[in-house]
Motif scaffolding. Structure first.
Motif, PDB file in Angstrom:
ATOM      1  N   SER A 106       0.838  -1.202   0.000  1.00  0.00           N
ATOM      2  CA  SER A 106       0.000   0.000   0.000  1.00  0.00           C
ATOM      3  C   SER A 106       0.875   1.256   0.000  1.00  0.00           C
ATOM      4  O   SER A 106       1.829   1.354   0.782  1.00  0.00           O
ATOM      5  CB  SER A 106      -0.905   0.012   1.227  1.00  0.00           C
ATOM      6  N   PRO A 107       0.554   2.228  -0.832  1.00  0.00           N
ATOM      7  CA  PRO A 107       1.311   3.483  -0.812  1.00  0.00           C
ATOM      8  C   PRO A 107       1.125   4.261   0.484  1.00  0.00           C
ATOM      9  O   PRO A 107       1.873   5.207   0.768  1.00  0.00           O
ATOM     10  CB  PRO A 107       0.741   4.255  -2.010  1.00  0.00           C
ATOM     11  N   GLU A 108       0.136   3.857   1.306  1.00  0.00           N
ATOM     12  CA  GLU A 108      -0.116   4.556   2.568  1.00  0.00           C
ATOM     13  C   GLU A 108       0.763   4.055   3.710  1.00  0.00           C
ATOM     14  O   GLU A 108       0.873   4.716   4.748  1.00  0.00           O
ATOM     15  CB  GLU A 108      -1.590   4.387   2.960  1.00  0.00           C
ATOM     16  N   LEU A 118      11.525   0.859   1.551  1.00  0.00           N
ATOM     17  CA  LEU A 118      10.223   1.513   1.711  1.00  0.00           C
ATOM     18  C   LEU A 118       9.647   1.360   3.116  1.00  0.00           C
ATOM     19  O   LEU A 118       8.989   2.278   3.622  1.00  0.00           O
ATOM     20  CB  LEU A 118       9.241   0.915   0.696  1.00  0.00           C
TER      21      LEU A 118
END
Length: 226
Positions: free
Chosen positions: A93-95, A152
């Motif tokens: 998830s980019p969140e 990330l």
């Protein structure tokens, strides 16, 4: 009279015409849907057969010709890359990086939310088994994914642990890998080793996190509802 003529006309059909008249027309998929169907089928197939599985067998399982498969993917490696994107990169998830860095919330709560959501995203037959097969085959899928995950997610977690720690112990990246691996092992145990595992992963994730947080003097995660 009309009914007799209709019956007579049907009886005069050739066997092929008669069969075609009975068979429902096959729905033609759009290129995007067909491609997604192939990637989804390949994910299930490689999870079962390993990355050594052949496109011939895959095509037979999907009910399509090899030539149609190669109309969408020039090589088997290109197809595996599409599976990699679908199963691994698209599930990050980019969140999550923002969640991990959100210091308006207690760190334990942030990590608990992240790992609960991460487990829901990756604890699947396809994810676990293809990851295992990739490692055994010496493919670089695992290395690429873990490097991406480290940059990330895991390195930001290390920074947050360093900042929040209230004990003499200083974390290093290997400690974060130990935490991460311990949680991922729940899925490995279920989908690779086929051992019994609870349907609700949250209590195990919470206990694993709390042991880790306690070592660094960080406030533990409370059970849901408390």
């Amino acid at each position: 009279m009309m009914h007799r003529n209709k019956v007579r006309a049907q009886s005069e059909l050739t066997p092929v015409q008669s069969e075609n008249a009975k068979a429902p027309k096959r729905r033609r998929l759009s290129p995007a849907l067909r491609r997604e169907q192939i990637v989804e089928g390949a994910s299930a197939y490689f999870a079962e057969a390993g990355l050594d599985g052949t496109t011939r067998d895959l095509s037979a399982r999907l009910g399509i010709t090899q030539s149609l498969l190669y109309a969408y993917f020039n090589t088997k490696g290109e197809l595996i890359e599409a599976v990699y994107n679908r199963l691994y990169l698209d599930r990050i998830s980019p969140e999550w990086p923002e969640l991990i860095r959100d210091r308006t919330r207690p760190l334990g709560g942030r990590l608990h939310q992240f790992y609960t959501e991460y487990a829901a995203a990756i604890f699947s037959y396809e994810w676990m088994r293809i990851f295992m097969f990739s490692g055994l085959a010496g493919a670089d899928l695992n290395r690429r994914y873990l490097e991406h995950l480290s940059t990330l997610i895991l390195r930001p977690i290390l920074i947050e642990i360093e900042t929040a720690a209230r004990s003499p112990h200083r974390p290093v990246l290997e400690d974060i890998w130990d935490l991460h691996g311990g949680i991922v092992y729940i899925g490995i145990r279920k989908f690779v080793y086929r051992m019994a595992a609870p349907d609700d992963y949250e209590p195990i994730i919470r206990c694993t996190l709390n042991r880790f947080l306690h070592y660094y003097g960080i406030e533990p995660v409370s059970p849901p509802g408390n």
